[in-house]
Design a protein around this motif. Structure first.
Motif, PDB file in Angstrom:
ATOM      1  N   ARG A   1     -74.552  25.426 122.217  1.00  0.00           N
ATOM      2  CA  ARG A   1     -73.197  25.882 122.529  1.00  0.00           C
ATOM      3  C   ARG A   1     -72.168  24.773 122.499  1.00  0.00           C
ATOM      4  O   ARG A   1     -71.102  24.921 121.920  1.00  0.00           O
TER       5      ARG A   1
ATOM      6  N   ASP B   1     -56.546  30.747 120.454  1.00  0.00           N
ATOM      7  CA  ASP B   1     -57.272  31.640 121.349  1.00  0.00           C
ATOM      8  C   ASP B   1     -58.445  30.894 121.972  1.00  0.00           C
ATOM      9  O   ASP B   1     -58.666  29.712 121.723  1.00  0.00           O
ATOM     10  N   SER B   2     -59.201  31.592 122.776  1.00  0.00           N
ATOM     11  CA  SER B   2     -60.399  31.049 123.409  1.00  0.00           C
ATOM     12  C   SER B   2     -60.098  29.787 124.208  1.00  0.00           C
ATOM     13  O   SER B   2     -60.708  28.735 124.029  1.00  0.00           O
ATOM     14  N   THR B   3     -59.099  29.906 125.088  1.00  0.00           N
ATOM     15  CA  THR B   3     -58.725  28.811 125.981  1.00  0.00           C
ATOM     16  C   THR B   3     -58.803  29.311 127.410  1.00  0.00           C
ATOM     17  O   THR B   3     -58.447  30.452 127.708  1.00  0.00           O
TER      18      THR B   3
ATOM     19  N   HIS C   1     -57.365  32.502 129.720  1.00  0.00           N
ATOM     20  CA  HIS C   1     -57.980  33.094 130.911  1.00  0.00           C
ATOM     21  C   HIS C   1     -57.992  32.056 132.030  1.00  0.00           C
ATOM     22  O   HIS C   1     -58.214  30.869 131.777  1.00  0.00           O
TER      23      HIS C   1
ATOM     24  N   GLU D   1     -67.940  31.517 128.013  1.00  0.00           N
ATOM     25  CA  GLU D   1     -67.769  30.301 127.233  1.00  0.00           C
ATOM     26  C   GLU D   1     -66.466  30.383 126.464  1.00  0.00           C
ATOM     27  O   GLU D   1     -66.010  31.471 126.097  1.00  0.00           O
ATOM     28  N   TYR D   2     -65.851  29.221 126.250  1.00  0.00           N
ATOM     29  CA  TYR D   2     -64.564  29.143 125.573  1.00  0.00           C
ATOM     30  C   TYR D   2     -64.553  27.929 124.655  1.00  0.00           C
ATOM     31  O   TYR D   2     -65.226  26.931 124.916  1.00  0.00           O
ATOM     32  N   GLN D   3     -63.748  28.023 123.602  1.00  0.00           N
ATOM     33  CA  GLN D   3     -63.616  26.889 122.700  1.00  0.00           C
ATOM     34  C   GLN D   3     -62.960  25.711 123.407  1.00  0.00           C
ATOM     35  O   GLN D   3     -63.373  24.561 123.249  1.00  0.00           O
TER      36      GLN D   3
ATOM     37  N   ARG E   1     -68.943  25.286 130.141  1.00  0.00           N
ATOM     38  CA  ARG E   1     -68.412  26.503 129.513  1.00  0.00           C
ATOM     39  C   ARG E   1     -67.658  26.152 128.230  1.00  0.00           C
ATOM     40  O   ARG E   1     -67.357  27.039 127.428  1.00  0.00           O
TER      41      ARG E   1
ATOM     42  N   ARG F   1     -67.017  24.810 124.525  1.00  0.00           N
ATOM     43  CA  ARG F   1     -67.760  24.609 123.281  1.00  0.00           C
ATOM     44  C   ARG F   1     -67.297  23.361 122.539  1.00  0.00           C
ATOM     45  O   ARG F   1     -68.109  22.580 122.071  1.00  0.00           O
TER      46      ARG F   1
END
Length: 737
Positions: free
Chosen positions: A554, A619-621, A661, A672-674, A719, A721
């Protein structure tokens, strides 16, 4: 030869995904035709000179390279432009790795290209130098030493490195060149080289990287049929697998490919309960899901939910259900009961005690009831948190019915020792607490779980008594056998570190002891709810059936290194009476080193959060904070700056589509988030100031609470990536490196 079995080698899949869309579509059509009839004239199927390799037409411009594995078995190892197949056969190497027994295929030209492409990028043009009357002489260029010069070829081969790559490995001088090779080389070769480069000794690499994937049988390097069956040969099997890869790319890989270590754990027959541990991102949940699929596929025909898949968190349970359907389909999922463990306990109590309903209290509200009781009793020696945990983990957890049983009970990991007078006072307080709950028509989740454990234990005793009578009365089975069967044939538990003793007693009673009865995955380094158990003392014997995963899929090597340092020098249990550690925990992914930033005030830190979120602009933050009040502060500041964000609740993010988020550390378990910002990692917040009062009065409890706080921060950091930023205001946390 009417039909054939065609499998796709995992490394070939990565190359195929880079091909034009039209070629990928042609590959899917080709594999259907080949499986039906390899001799179809349109495929132009033929063996290449002096080789086990065959070629077949994909379209006018591309050819499939196939490795014959015996009989009608073929492996698609590459798809190449037509000219590269017939004109340069010496570039291709295939072998059975003598250590793992798995099949490996290499294109040496591609290997050299990825090394050169990563290690020798063209530099930007330098600006014109200013005129100088007497230019200084240029220093002689210093030739960099090869990274692996200290390791003889024989040693690298013993560790499982692919022999055809040895000449190229001997020339690698930079980390960029190494990372280029790792992106293409067989997986074990890449893992070994990265571990050595990171400073691990050859002995440690042999133990932690090579040994877990080594073949368990003698390897015949000419027997490709045997090699095809080994876990080390990562291939697809069905048409659906290939479609998944071509359509979803990396998103579908977890459904198709397992690391050899993971596949061994999934397919093994165990004589009793088995446990798999491993750090974040090592694929424990993926292993649990594949294990469920494996167990269901071996069930006798029939209906009913014969397998239980459970976890601590209800969000995770919902995610497990979606993933199992994606992995195995509705038919397999129909044989599995998927639920979180507290809901399972509530269902058992509800079906047994119909009509008796009480309002349920979570742990926070249950502690408030303790606070009220202690105020009424004018009790100052014990605090609500200690009494709630003592009652939940010792008295309810061990199913103690009398004061005498409590006097004799073990309290491993519970902090300060208690004498007889202490236990007597605590027992009296718990009796008054239970009466208080009953008078107010209340019950806690811990009480419900204990009642469910009692109900299931009684069922288990009935089953044992019934089996004892069966020999004397064979007809008994026809009359009442259906009613006395266990609820499940198999129980699979994910995130096992968070379950309480009562949870485990309930689960143990739901399945009869025997082969493959319980499969348990978890990591005590991620224990964030304070439940400490010894499975052996609860009738779940995992000794000799424990395994560990060490490769993270991950997050990056840099983020893992920071996260592991957060744990400090603490010791961690193994859910039994032994110790667990993260020795060998590693990642083949590389990225940016996490940034650590301090600010003078919380307000200034909020400005820093806004600035970083804008810099990522994607995104994914997520933003993670230690206290609930800080969630509202972050949301408000982001909204003021025009950035859409949503809080993560007990049911997950309020709006999944929101680009950012925000939540407390507990809320991020299983997510999990980038990009991750872990904010508020300051003195007095991480760890919380309230636990310092135990430093002198209850040093064992103080250490235990410190470990829990470290675990929370460890979970938060892992969490991420790709990118992690850790911030604080005032004085930074003692946990930070």
């Amino acid at each position: 030869m009417s039909g054939a079995t065609l499998r796709l080698l995992d490394r070939a899949e990565k190359e195929i995904l880079k091909l034009p869309r039209s070629v990928k579509g042609a590959i899917y059509d080709f594999q259907h035709k080949f499986r039906t009839d390899p001799r179809n004239k349109g495929l132009r199927f033929k063996q290449l000179k002096n080789s086990q390799l065959y070629s077949a037409r994909v379209n006018d411009d591309y050819r499939a390279l196939l490795l014959h594995a015996g009989g009608t078995e073929y492996i698609l190892v590459a798809v190449k432009p037509r000219g590269e197949v017939y004109d340069h056969l010496d570039r291709y190497r295939y072998q059975i790795n003598p250590v793992t027994g798995g099949i490996e295929f290499l294109d040496l030209v591609v290997a050299e290209e990825v090394v050169a492409g990563n290690g020798h990028a063209e530099p930007a043009p330098a600006p014109e130098p200013a005129p100088s009357p007497e230019p200084a002489p240029s220093p002689e260029p210093v030739e960099a030493a090869p990274l692996f010069a200290a390791y003889p070829s024989e040693q690298l081969l013993d560790l499982g490195v692919a022999e055809p790559l040895l000449p190229l490995i001997a020339k690698i001088t930079t980390e960029d060149e190494l990372l280029g090779l790792v992106s293409y080389a067989p997986q074990l070769t890449g893992e070994v080289l990265l571990a050595l480069h990171d400073g691990a000794s050859p002995e440690d690499v042999l133990e932690q990287v090579t040994a877990p994937v080594a073949a368990e049988d003698e390897v015949d390097t000419d027997d490709y049929a045997a090699a095809l069956a080994r876990p080390a040969t990562a291939v697809t099997t069905a048409d659906a697998d290939l479609r998944e890869v071509l359509e979803q790319g990396d998103f579908g890989r977890w459904k198709v490919y397992l690391h050899p270590t993971q596949r061994k754990l999934v397919e093994k027959d165990y004589t009793g309960p088995a446990r798999v541990s491993g750090g974040p991102g090592t694929g424990k949940t993926i292993v649990a899901l594949h294990r469920v699929k494996h167990l269901v596929e071996r069930l006798p025909a029939g209906g009913g939910k014969a397998v239980l898949l459970t976890t601590f968190n209800k969000n995770l349970a919902a995610d497990l259900e979606q993933r199992l359907i994606a992995l195995a389909g509705e038919e397999v999922a129909a044989r599995v009961h998927i639920t979180n463990v507290d809901k399972l306990a509530s269902e058992i109590v509800a079906e047994t005690e119909r009509g008796r309903t009480r309002r349920r209290l979570d742990d926070e509200k249950a502690r408030k009831e303790w606070d009220d009781l202690l105020a009424e009793e004018n009790e100052t020696r014990w605090d609500a948190g200690f009494l709630h945990e003592e009652w939940s983990q010792v008295i309810l957890g061990q199913g103690l019915r009398t004061q005498a049983e409590y006097f004799r009970a073990r309290r491993a990991g519970r902090g300060r020792p208690l004498n007889r007078a202490d236990r007597k006072r605590i027992w009296n307080l718990t009796e008054r607490y239970v009466m208080r709950l009953e008078n107010n028509n209340l019950s806690t989740l811990r009480q419900v779980t204990e009642r469910a454990a009692q109900i299931e234990a009684a069922r288990a005793r009935d089953r044992a008594a019934y089996r004892a009578r069966q020999a004397d009365s064979p007809k008994l089975q026809d009359e009442s056998g259906m009613r006395l069967r266990p609820r499940y044939r198999h129980v699979v538990v994910d995130e096992a570190q968070d379950l309480s003793a009562a949870h485990w007693r309930m689960l143990r009673a739901m399945v009869d002891p025997g082969p493959n009865d319980m499969f348990i995955t978890g990591d005590t380094h991620q224990r964030i709810y304070g439940n400490h158990v010894s499975l052996g003392n609860l009738g779940i014997a995992i000794r000799g059936r424990s395994s560990r995963l060490t490769l993270s899929y991950r997050t990056t090597h840099e983020i893992l290194s920071t996260a592991v340092r957060v744990l400090g020098g603490e010791q961690w249990d193994d859910l039994d009476d032994g110790r667990d550690d993260l020795a060998g925990y590693r990642s083949v992914l590389r990225g940016a080193v996490p940034e650590l930033r301090g600010f003078p005030t919380w307000d200034a830190e909020l400005d820093g959060i806004v600035e970083q979120v804008r810099a990522w602009d994607g995104d994914s933050t997520a933003v993670c904070v230690p206290e609930r009040r800080m969630v509202a502060d972050v949301e408000a500041r982001l909204a003021k700056e025009g950035i859409v964000a949503c809080a993560i609740t007990a049911d997950g993010p309020r709006y999944v589509e929101a680009p950012v988020h925000v939540g407390t550390m507990h809320r991020f378990k299983g997510l999990e988030y980038q990009n991750m910002i872990i904010a508020g990692v300051a003195e007095g917040l991480v760890p919380a100031a309230r636990i310092t009062r135990f430093r002198e009065d209850d040093p064992l409890r103080y250490r235990r609470d410190l470990r829990t706080a470290r675990s929370l921060l460890f979970v938060a950091v892992t969490r991420a990536r790709d990118n992690a930023v850790i911030t604080w205001h005032g004085t930074k946390s003692e946990f930070l490196p």
